[in-house]
Design an enzyme around this catalytic site. Sequence first.
Site, PDB file in Angstrom:
ATOM      1  N   TYR A 191       0.822  -1.218   0.000  1.00 56.48           N
ATOM      2  CA  TYR A 191       0.000   0.000   0.000  1.00 56.48           C
ATOM      3  C   TYR A 191       0.856   1.269   0.000  1.00 56.48           C
ATOM      4  CZ  TYR A 191      -4.230  -2.698   0.152  1.00 56.48           C
ATOM      5  OH  TYR A 191      -5.245  -3.552  -0.212  1.00 56.48           O
TER       6      TYR A 191
ATOM      7  N   GLN B  45     -14.992   2.124  -6.309  1.00 57.98           N
ATOM      8  CA  GLN B  45     -14.285   1.004  -5.694  1.00 57.98           C
ATOM      9  C   GLN B  45     -12.815   1.383  -5.529  1.00 57.98           C
ATOM     10  OE1 GLN B  45     -15.718  -3.033  -7.526  1.00 57.98           O
ATOM     11  NE2 GLN B  45     -15.819  -1.490  -9.126  1.00 57.98           N
TER      12      GLN B  45
ATOM     13  N   VAL C 254      -9.363   3.362  -4.504  1.00 53.30           N
ATOM     14  CA  VAL C 254      -8.876   3.924  -3.230  1.00 53.30           C
ATOM     15  C   VAL C 254      -8.007   5.153  -3.487  1.00 53.30           C
ATOM     16  CG1 VAL C 254      -9.081   1.785  -1.924  1.00 53.30           C
ATOM     17  CG2 VAL C 254      -6.991   2.192  -3.264  1.00 53.30           C
ATOM     18  N   ASP C 255      -7.921   5.559  -4.795  1.00 51.91           N
ATOM     19  CA  ASP C 255      -7.177   6.793  -5.082  1.00 51.91           C
ATOM     20  C   ASP C 255      -8.122   7.972  -4.874  1.00 51.91           C
ATOM     21  OD1 ASP C 255      -7.739   5.732  -8.399  1.00 51.91           O
ATOM     22  OD2 ASP C 255      -8.670   7.536  -7.562  1.00 51.91           O
TER      23      ASP C 255
ATOM     24  N   HIS D 257     -14.575   1.005  -0.943  1.00 44.40           N
ATOM     25  CA  HIS D 257     -13.464   0.121  -0.552  1.00 44.40           C
ATOM     26  C   HIS D 257     -12.387   0.886   0.205  1.00 44.40           C
ATOM     27  CE1 HIS D 257     -14.570  -2.966  -3.912  1.00 44.40           C
ATOM     28  NE2 HIS D 257     -15.383  -3.005  -2.881  1.00 44.40           N
TER      29      HIS D 257
ATOM     30  N   THR E 270     -14.816  -1.085 -14.640  1.00 44.91           N
ATOM     31  CA  THR E 270     -14.771  -2.149 -13.640  1.00 44.91           C
ATOM     32  C   THR E 270     -15.091  -3.491 -14.302  1.00 44.91           C
ATOM     33  OG1 THR E 270     -15.683  -2.962 -11.533  1.00 44.91           O
ATOM     34  CG2 THR E 270     -17.170  -1.657 -12.928  1.00 44.91           C
TER      35      THR E 270
ATOM     36  N   ASN F   7     -16.591   0.841 -20.632  1.00 49.32           N
ATOM     37  CA  ASN F   7     -15.420   0.045 -20.281  1.00 49.32           C
ATOM     38  C   ASN F   7     -14.548  -0.160 -21.520  1.00 49.32           C
ATOM     39  OD1 ASN F   7     -14.408  -1.375 -17.828  1.00 49.32           O
ATOM     40  ND2 ASN F   7     -14.380  -3.128 -19.216  1.00 49.32           N
TER      41      ASN F   7
ATOM     42  N   GLU G 296     -13.401  -2.851 -22.701  1.00 46.04           N
ATOM     43  CA  GLU G 296     -14.003  -3.938 -23.495  1.00 46.04           C
ATOM     44  C   GLU G 296     -15.136  -4.527 -22.671  1.00 46.04           C
ATOM     45  OE1 GLU G 296     -10.288  -5.389 -23.233  1.00 46.04           O
ATOM     46  OE2 GLU G 296     -10.650  -6.077 -21.199  1.00 46.04           O
TER      47      GLU G 296
HETATM   48  C1  BV8 Z   1     -17.988  -8.617   1.290  1.00 45.22           C
HETATM   49  C2  BV8 Z   1      -9.082  -3.338  -1.538  1.00 45.22           C
HETATM   50  C3  BV8 Z   1     -19.549  -9.336   2.932  1.00 45.22           C
HETATM   51  C4  BV8 Z   1      -8.546  -1.987  -1.655  1.00 45.22           C
HETATM   52  C5  BV8 Z   1     -10.643  -4.616  -2.818  1.00 45.22           C
HETATM   53  C6  BV8 Z   1     -17.823 -16.034  -4.060  1.00 45.22           C
HETATM   54  C7  BV8 Z   1     -18.799 -15.544  -4.920  1.00 45.22           C
HETATM   55  C8  BV8 Z   1     -19.205 -14.201  -4.839  1.00 45.22           C
HETATM   56  C9  BV8 Z   1     -18.638 -13.345  -3.897  1.00 45.22           C
HETATM   57  C10 BV8 Z   1     -17.672 -13.840  -3.060  1.00 45.22           C
HETATM   58  C11 BV8 Z   1     -17.260 -15.166  -3.135  1.00 45.22           C
HETATM   59  N1  BV8 Z   1     -16.311 -15.361  -2.195  1.00 45.22           N
HETATM   60  C12 BV8 Z   1     -16.099 -14.189  -1.528  1.00 45.22           C
HETATM   61  C13 BV8 Z   1     -16.945 -13.251  -2.042  1.00 45.22           C
HETATM   62  C14 BV8 Z   1     -17.064 -11.847  -1.615  1.00 45.22           C
HETATM   63  C15 BV8 Z   1     -15.886 -11.037  -2.133  1.00 45.22           C
HETATM   64  C16 BV8 Z   1     -15.794 -11.127  -3.648  1.00 45.22           C
HETATM   65  O1  BV8 Z   1     -16.550 -10.488  -4.357  1.00 45.22           O
HETATM   66  N2  BV8 Z   1     -14.853 -11.929  -4.149  1.00 45.22           N
HETATM   67  C17 BV8 Z   1     -14.728 -12.074  -5.586  1.00 45.22           C
HETATM   68  C18 BV8 Z   1     -13.260 -11.941  -5.991  1.00 45.22           C
HETATM   69  C19 BV8 Z   1     -15.309 -13.426  -5.976  1.00 45.22           C
HETATM   70  N3  BV8 Z   1     -16.160  -9.659  -1.779  1.00 45.22           N
HETATM   71  C20 BV8 Z   1     -15.781  -9.211  -0.570  1.00 45.22           C
HETATM   72  O2  BV8 Z   1     -15.120  -9.853   0.232  1.00 45.22           O
HETATM   73  C21 BV8 Z   1     -16.268  -7.809  -0.205  1.00 45.22           C
HETATM   74  N4  BV8 Z   1     -16.887  -7.866   1.086  1.00 45.22           N
HETATM   75  O3  BV8 Z   1     -18.515  -9.271   0.440  1.00 45.22           O
HETATM   76  O4  BV8 Z   1     -18.414  -8.534   2.615  1.00 45.22           O
HETATM   77  C22 BV8 Z   1     -20.748  -8.479   2.979  1.00 45.22           C
HETATM   78  C23 BV8 Z   1     -21.138  -7.753   1.852  1.00 45.22           C
HETATM   79  C24 BV8 Z   1     -22.282  -6.992   1.917  1.00 45.22           C
HETATM   80  C25 BV8 Z   1     -23.015  -6.927   3.088  1.00 45.22           C
HETATM   81  C26 BV8 Z   1     -22.603  -7.649   4.204  1.00 45.22           C
HETATM   82  C27 BV8 Z   1     -21.472  -8.433   4.158  1.00 45.22           C
HETATM   83  C28 BV8 Z   1     -15.118  -6.833  -0.125  1.00 45.22           C
HETATM   84  C29 BV8 Z   1     -14.581  -6.585  -1.497  1.00 45.22           C
HETATM   85  C30 BV8 Z   1     -13.528  -5.469  -1.440  1.00 45.22           C
HETATM   86  C31 BV8 Z   1     -12.190  -6.086  -1.632  1.00 45.22           C
HETATM   87  N5  BV8 Z   1     -11.172  -5.022  -1.712  1.00 45.22           N
HETATM   88  N6  BV8 Z   1      -9.659  -3.732  -2.796  1.00 45.22           N
HETATM   89  C32 BV8 Z   1      -7.511  -1.983  -2.718  1.00 45.22           C
HETATM   90  O5  BV8 Z   1      -6.486  -2.646  -2.515  1.00 45.22           O
HETATM   91  O6  BV8 Z   1      -7.736  -1.324  -3.741  1.00 45.22           O
HETATM   92  S1  BV8 Z   1     -11.212  -5.227  -4.290  1.00 45.22           S
HETATM   93  C33 BV8 Z   1     -10.382  -4.572  -5.615  1.00 45.22           C
HETATM   94  O7  BV8 Z   1     -11.119  -5.019  -6.764  1.00 45.22           O
HETATM   95  C34 BV8 Z   1     -10.395  -3.068  -5.697  1.00 45.22           C
HETATM   96  O8  BV8 Z   1     -11.178  -2.451  -4.718  1.00 45.22           O
HETATM   97  C35 BV8 Z   1     -11.013  -2.848  -7.078  1.00 45.22           C
HETATM   98  O9  BV8 Z   1     -11.609  -1.633  -7.170  1.00 45.22           O
HETATM   99  C36 BV8 Z   1     -11.964  -3.956  -7.086  1.00 45.22           C
HETATM  100  C37 BV8 Z   1     -12.668  -4.271  -8.356  1.00 45.22           C
HETATM  101  O10 BV8 Z   1     -11.716  -4.322  -9.385  1.00 45.22           O
HETATM  102  P1  BV8 Z   1     -11.974  -3.330 -10.609  1.00 45.22           P
HETATM  103  O11 BV8 Z   1     -12.037  -1.943 -10.075  1.00 45.22           O
HETATM  104  O12 BV8 Z   1     -13.137  -3.825 -11.389  1.00 45.22           O
HETATM  105  O13 BV8 Z   1     -10.626  -3.473 -11.403  1.00 45.22           O
HETATM  106  P2  BV8 Z   1     -10.251  -4.621 -12.431  1.00 45.22           P
HETATM  107  O14 BV8 Z   1      -8.788  -4.572 -12.657  1.00 45.22           O
HETATM  108  O15 BV8 Z   1     -10.859  -5.906 -11.959  1.00 45.22           O
HETATM  109  O16 BV8 Z   1     -11.015  -4.204 -13.785  1.00 45.22           O
HETATM  110  C38 BV8 Z   1     -10.590  -3.037 -14.470  1.00 45.22           C
HETATM  111  C39 BV8 Z   1     -11.551  -2.855 -15.627  1.00 45.22           C
HETATM  112  O17 BV8 Z   1     -11.202  -1.653 -16.288  1.00 45.22           O
HETATM  113  C40 BV8 Z   1     -11.455  -3.973 -16.657  1.00 45.22           C
HETATM  114  O18 BV8 Z   1     -12.762  -4.344 -17.050  1.00 45.22           O
HETATM  115  C41 BV8 Z   1     -10.708  -3.331 -17.834  1.00 45.22           C
HETATM  116  O19 BV8 Z   1     -11.178  -3.801 -19.073  1.00 45.22           O
HETATM  117  C42 BV8 Z   1     -11.100  -1.880 -17.673  1.00 45.22           C
HETATM  118  N7  BV8 Z   1     -10.105  -0.923 -18.182  1.00 45.22           N
HETATM  119  C43 BV8 Z   1      -8.747  -1.037 -18.183  1.00 45.22           C
HETATM  120  N8  BV8 Z   1      -8.221   0.089 -18.737  1.00 45.22           N
HETATM  121  C44 BV8 Z   1      -9.258   0.911 -19.051  1.00 45.22           C
HETATM  122  C45 BV8 Z   1     -10.460   0.278 -18.705  1.00 45.22           C
HETATM  123  N9  BV8 Z   1     -11.675   0.832 -18.911  1.00 45.22           N
HETATM  124  C46 BV8 Z   1     -11.701   2.064 -19.474  1.00 45.22           C
HETATM  125  N10 BV8 Z   1     -10.590   2.743 -19.845  1.00 45.22           N
HETATM  126  C47 BV8 Z   1      -9.362   2.203 -19.654  1.00 45.22           C
HETATM  127  N11 BV8 Z   1      -8.255   2.898 -20.027  1.00 45.22           N
END
Ligand code: BV8
Length: 233
Positions: free
Chosen positions: A53, A88, A90-91, A106, A173, A198, A200
């Site tokens: 971090y 989502q 953190v910046d 987040h 996202t 997005n 793509e």
């Molecule tokens: C919770 C920390 C309970 C800070 C992050 C099984 C099934 C379903 C769910 C779960 C499961 N097992 C566990 C879970 C829950 C879990 C979860 O979802 N897991 C997933 C992986 C399966 N979730 C949790 O644990 C959450 N808490 O559920 O608590 C609860 C909930 C509700 C009520 C009561 C109880 C907590 C989740 C938070 C985790 N912390 N980060 C940090 O370090 O940053 S997550 C992390 O991923 C970041 O926060 C980030 O923001 C987030 C999502 O990622 P994205 O932002 O989407 O980024 P990514 O790289 O994935 O995608 C980028 C996109 O941009 C792509 O599509 C790309 O094409 C596009 N892109 C790229 N360049 C460009 C672009 N678009 C436009 N222009 C460009 N130039």
Amino acid sequence: MEKIVILTGAGISAESGLGTFRDEDGLWAQHAIEDVATPEGFARDPARVHRFYNARRAQAARARPNAAHAALARLQAEHPGEVAIITQNVDGLHEAAGAHDVIHMHGRLSGALCATCGHRWPAPVEMAPDDPCPACGARATRPDVVWFGEIPHGLDAIWDHLAEAGIFAAIGTSGQVYPAAAFAEEAAQAGAQTVELNLEPSANAYRFTQARHGPASQVVPAWVEEILARDAQ
Ligand code: BV8
């Protein structure tokens, strides 16, 4: 005039030089999620998590908002209806571009949290495991971010926004992290138009009725322009 609710992810900050998570060169390609973004990983090796971090905090401090962040701030300023921004990320790039009342579901790199007493204060650029908490003195300081398994911030306000949304837009996202990935469906059930902006199609693309694909710095300003032009009619 309809309420617009926006969810942003790492893709909106990609063109500001901040890494995304799941792109091939993304953060999760270099670090195991369970090591750096879970409470268990922090308990196992707090120094490694602080290094992860600290690097991102320093990078984010140097980053500048891009045209997509600026376009959303303009939409908030000029759209007659309410515009709620949920991120989502953190910046602090939305605020740097002039956006207000952003919900950081987040957490934020710029925040520090005491794992013992829950005290919050502005994070120093470099955090280390034995920094004492300014309030209780415990050596249990951590980044004020939401890790996997922890409950995101602002969910009550978010559910209310989604229930009142006329338009829901997800920007940059991959739609793989819950509960954020379920927001599109929630908004659609309340009757909102849903649009994905997005690079793509994301894993969540099927949940949206409209899509604009391309770099955020291009598709977001164009989308905002369209909305404001329609408002002016
Ligand atoms: C919770 C920390 C309970 C800070 C992050 C099984 C099934 C379903 C769910 C779960 C499961 N097992 C566990 C879970 C829950 C879990 C979860 O979802 N897991 C997933 C992986 C399966 N979730 C949790 O644990 C959450 N808490 O559920 O608590 C609860 C909930 C509700 C009520 C009561 C109880 C907590 C989740 C938070 C985790 N912390 N980060 C940090 O370090 O940053 S997550 C992390 O991923 C970041 O926060 C980030 O923001 C987030 C999502 O990622 P994205 O932002 O989407 O980024 P990514 O790289 O994935 O995608 C980028 C996109 O941009 C792509 O599509 C790309 O094409 C596009 N892109 C790229 N360049 C460009 C672009 N678009 C436009 N222009 C460009 N130039």
